[in-house]
Design a protein around this motif. Structure first.
Motif, PDB file in Angstrom:
ATOM      1  N   ARG A 262       0.831  -1.207   0.000  1.00 43.42           N
ATOM      2  CA  ARG A 262       0.000   0.000   0.000  1.00 43.42           C
ATOM      3  C   ARG A 262       0.863   1.254   0.000  1.00 43.42           C
ATOM      4  O   ARG A 262       0.579   2.221  -0.700  1.00 43.42           O
ATOM      5  CB  ARG A 262      -0.919  -0.027   1.231  1.00 43.42           C
ATOM      6  N   ARG A 263       1.941   1.238   0.785  1.00 46.03           N
ATOM      7  CA  ARG A 263       2.839   2.398   0.830  1.00 46.03           C
ATOM      8  C   ARG A 263       3.522   2.617  -0.510  1.00 46.03           C
ATOM      9  O   ARG A 263       3.719   3.749  -0.942  1.00 46.03           O
ATOM     10  CB  ARG A 263       3.871   2.221   1.934  1.00 46.03           C
TER      11      ARG A 263
ATOM     12  N   ASP B  38       0.954   4.164  -2.780  1.00 51.15           N
ATOM     13  CA  ASP B  38       0.737   5.559  -2.395  1.00 51.15           C
ATOM     14  C   ASP B  38       1.893   6.447  -2.859  1.00 51.15           C
ATOM     15  O   ASP B  38       1.678   7.566  -3.313  1.00 51.15           O
ATOM     16  CB  ASP B  38       0.561   5.680  -0.879  1.00 51.15           C
TER      17      ASP B  38
ATOM     18  N   ALA C  78       1.584   9.533  -5.436  1.00 53.74           N
ATOM     19  CA  ALA C  78       2.027  10.876  -5.041  1.00 53.74           C
ATOM     20  C   ALA C  78       3.024  11.421  -6.050  1.00 53.74           C
ATOM     21  O   ALA C  78       2.974  12.600  -6.421  1.00 53.74           O
ATOM     22  CB  ALA C  78       2.647  10.838  -3.653  1.00 53.74           C
TER      23      ALA C  78
END
Length: 62
Positions: A39-40, A43, A47
């Protein structure tokens, strides 16, 4: 309609026959840390893409 005074009989079977201990297979559970790491990563990529889009749209003179 029910008056609430009637007794309901419910039969529950709690015994699950297992013929052999070797047949029991534990389900593979994915580790939460792995999911969090994925998930990171997603993300961070989103971004970065968002920042690139903002830089393309930014009206600046060179």
């Amino acid at each position: 309609m029910s008056t609430g005074k009637e007794q309901l009989d419910v039969e529950v079977e709690e015994d699950f026959p297992v013929s052999d201990k070797d047949e029991i297979v534990e389900p593979v559970v994915e580790v939460a840390k792995t999911n969090l790491a994925k998930r990171r990563t997603i993300d961070a990529l989103l971004a970065d893409k968002r920042l690139q889009k903002e830089l393309e749209d930014y009206p600046y003179d060179l």
